[in-house]
Motif scaffolding. Structure first.
Motif, short mmCIF file in Angstrom:
data_model
loop_
_atom_site.label_atom_id
_atom_site.label_comp_id
_atom_site.label_asym_id
_atom_site.label_seq_id
_atom_site.Cartn_x
_atom_site.Cartn_y
_atom_site.Cartn_z
N HIS A 264 0.79 -1.35 0.08
CA HIS A 264 -0.11 0.07 -0.05
C HIS A 264 0.82 1.20 0.05
O HIS A 264 2.06 1.21 0.42
CB HIS A 264 -0.82 0.01 1.22
N ILE A 270 -4.54 10.14 -1.19
CA ILE A 270 -4.84 9.32 -2.16
C ILE A 270 -4.06 7.90 -1.59
O ILE A 270 -2.91 8.14 -1.13
CB ILE A 270 -4.26 9.16 -3.47
N ARG A 271 -4.96 7.00 -1.33
CA ARG A 271 -4.46 5.56 -0.93
C ARG A 271 -4.50 4.67 -2.32
O ARG A 271 -5.38 4.64 -2.89
CB ARG A 271 -5.17 5.02 0.23
N SER A 272 -3.22 4.07 -2.39
CA SER A 272 -3.16 3.04 -3.60
C SER A 272 -2.57 1.70 -2.85
O SER A 272 -2.00 1.65 -1.99
CB SER A 272 -2.57 3.55 -4.81
N THR A 293 -4.28 -0.06 -7.65
CA THR A 293 -5.46 0.51 -7.63
C THR A 293 -5.49 1.65 -6.79
O THR A 293 -4.71 1.62 -5.81
CB THR A 293 -6.66 -0.63 -7.23
N GLN A 294 -6.38 2.72 -6.98
CA GLN A 294 -5.89 3.87 -6.11
C GLN A 294 -7.48 4.27 -5.90
O GLN A 294 -8.52 4.17 -6.37
CB GLN A 294 -5.21 5.13 -6.69
N GLU A 295 -7.60 5.04 -4.53
CA GLU A 295 -8.71 5.46 -3.84
C GLU A 295 -8.56 6.99 -3.54
O GLU A 295 -7.48 6.98 -2.61
CB GLU A 295 -9.12 4.43 -2.90
N ILE A 296 -9.34 7.82 -4.09
CA ILE A 296 -8.94 9.16 -3.37
C ILE A 296 -10.05 9.41 -1.99
O ILE A 296 -11.16 8.96 -2.23
CB ILE A 296 -9.72 10.22 -4.30
N LEU A 297 -9.14 9.61 -1.13
CA LEU A 297 -9.97 9.56 0.34
C LEU A 297 -10.86 10.70 0.26
O LEU A 297 -10.51 11.98 0.24
CB LEU A 297 -8.93 9.55 1.28
N THR A 298 -12.28 10.62 0.76
CA THR A 298 -13.08 11.81 1.24
C THR A 298 -12.80 12.32 2.59
O THR A 298 -11.87 11.76 3.49
CB THR A 298 -14.30 11.07 1.29
N ASP A 301 -13.32 9.77 5.23
CA ASP A 301 -12.08 8.96 5.13
C ASP A 301 -11.11 9.38 6.00
O ASP A 301 -10.58 8.50 6.86
CB ASP A 301 -11.89 8.53 3.82
#
Length: 374
Positions: A264, A270-272, A293-298, A301
Motif C-alpha cells: 500500500h 490518495i491511497r493505492s 488501484t487507487q482511492e481518493i480519500l474523502t 475517510d
C-alpha cells in the motif's frame, strides 16, 4: 519526510494464522525482484519532492533474500529517491534465517534495525502456529543479533489457547533478559481463509478466548512499563529512544510508497495498493504498467483514519486538529460522541487531546468505530 515499504512475498512455510500475501514457492523470486526494481524506477516521480528517512523490508519473510539482493534494492532506492544519509532501515527476519553468518553479513550493510518474528519462546506454541523456527533457534539468533545490532524489535503473540499467564510472563521476561529495546505484541486473531480458521471450525483447535487475551494484554502492559518501556501504540512498546520511526510515520499520517505485490501507498489524499498476486504483478511491470488501484480519500475517510490511528497512540486525537482540518461541525460531532466513553473512563480529555486510558487501550479499535463519521 517520508518512508518506503517493500513487500517481499516469500515464506518457507505458511503460518496457520497468517492472511498476508505470500508464496512458499521461490520459483518466481528472480523475476519478482526484477519487477520490484522496475516499479522503483517507474514511481520515482511520485516522491520527487520528498525526502526518505525510513525504509522497511516487510513481507512475507524478507530475510529469505540473499544479502546481496537486499543491498541491490537499497542501492536502487538511493539511485532513484532522495534518501537521507543514515535512514532507519528495518529488515523483518525469522530466527531460522538469522544464522550467525547471516547476521554478521547483515551488520555490514545499511540495515540498522532488525524486526525478528519470534512470536513465542515456547516450543508448543511455535509448533501450533506452524512457524519455520524452533525455540532453540530463537535463543541462538537473539544471542548473536544483540551483539551486532543495537536496534532490535521482536514480535510476540498472546491470547494463544493453552498459554497460561505464567508462561506468558516467562515469554516477556526472556525478551527482557536479552536486552531487547522494542517489542511488538499482537493477540492471536482468527482470519477467514486461514488454516487456523479451518482448524477451529472442524474442532481440531480450541477457539480463541478474548478474556484470556485481555489478561495477557494487561500482564504485557504492566511488565513492560515497569521495565522502562513506553506503550506508545496499542501493539508497540519501546524504550524512549527505540520507537519505530517507520511505523510511527504511518500513525502520524506521513506519506509512504509501498513497492511489491499487495503493498500500500499513501500521500495524504490518495491511497493505492498493488495487486496481491505475484504472477500478475510481474507481468504488469514487464509491460511497464503499474499493477495498482487507487482511492481518493474523502474528508470522512481522512477523519475516520485519524480517529483510528490517533486513539491507538500516546499522541491521541487533537481536537484542535479536528477543528482545523475537518471543521467545527465535525468537532462538535466528535465531542458529542465521546461523552459516554469519557463517562465510563475508557477515554480521557486533557489539554484538548483525546486519549485512551489504560482501561480503554484494549478496546481502542472498538471505541474508534463508535466515533467514526458514517
Amino acid at each position: 519526510m517520508a518512508g518506503i515499504y517493500l513487500h517481499i512475498p516469500f515464506c518457507k512455510k505458511a503460518c496457520h494464522y497468517c492472511d498476508f500475501h505470500f508464496s512458499t514457492s521461490l520459483k518466481n523470486k528472480e523475476p519478482l525482484l526484477k519487477a520490484l526494481a522496475q516499479e522503483i524506477i517507474l514511481r520515482a516521480d511520485e516522491f520527487k519532492d520528498k525526502i526518505v528517512e525510513t525504509i522497511y523490508f516487510g513481507g512475507g519473510t524478507p530475510s529469505i533474500l540473499a544479502v546481496d539482493e537486499i543491498k541491490n534494492i537499497i542501492k536502487m532506492l538511493r539511485e532513484n529517491y532522495e534518501v537521507i544519509q543514515v535512514p532507519e532501515i528495518t529488515l523483518e527476519a525469522n530466527p531460522d534465517d538469522l544464522t550467525d553468518d547471516k547476521i554478521k553479513e547483515l551488520a555490514q550493510t545499511e540495515i540498522n534495525r532488525l524486526s525478528i518474528g519470534v512470536q513465542s519462546f515456547g516450543e508448543k506454541e511455535l509448533q501450533m502456529m506452524n512457524r519455520a523456527h524452533n525455540a532453540q533457534e530463537v535463543k541462538q539468533c537473539l544471542q548473536t543479533a544483540t551483539q551486532y545490532f543495537d536496534n532490535i524489535t521482536i514480535d510476540l503473540m498472546y491470547g494463544i489457547p493453552g498459554l497460561s499467564n505464567q508462561e506468558w510472563k516467562q515469554n516477556i521476561q526472556q525478551a527482557l533478559d536479552f536486552g531487547i529495546s522494542h517489542i511488538s505484541s499482537y493477540a492471536l486473531t482468527v482470519e477467514e481463509g486461514t488454516a487456523l480458521a479451518d482448524f477451529i471450525k472442524k474442532g481440531k483447535y480450541p477457539a480463541v478466548d478474548e478474556s484470556l487475551a485481555a489478561q495477557h494484554f494487561d500482564i504485557l502492559v504492566e511488565l513492560l512499563t515497569q521495565s522502562g518501556f513506553d506503550h506508545y501504540e496499542i501493539s508497540n512498546f519501546g524504550k524512549p529512544n527505540a520507537y519505530s520511526k517507520h511505523n510511527t510515520s504511518y500513525w502520524l499520517g506521513k506519506s509512504y510508497l509501498g513497492f511489491g505485490p499487495s503493498a500500500h501507498s499513501f500521500n495524504g489524499d490518495i491511497r493505492s495498493w498493488n495487486v496481491a498476486n505475484n504472477t500478475k504483478y510481474i507481468k504488469s511491470l514487464s509491460e511497464n504498467q503499474l499493477p495498482s488501484t487507487q482511492e481518493i480519500l474523502t474528508i470522512k475517510d481522512r477523519y475516520n483514519e485519524y480517529i483510528m490511528t490517533g486513539l491507538r497512540t500516546i499522541w491521541g486525537v487533537s481536537l484542535n486538529k479536528i477543528s482545523k482540518d475537518f471543521g467545527l461541525e465535525t468537532s462538535a460531532f466528535l465531542e458529542k460522541q465521546v461523552e459516554p466513553f469519557l463517562a465510563n473512563g475508557t477515554l480521557v480529555l486533557k489539554q484538548n487531546q483525546l486519549k485512551t486510558t489504560q482501561k480503554g487501550k484494549f478496546l481502542a479499535d472498538g471505541i474508534a468505530s463508535e466515533l467514526f463519521w458514517v
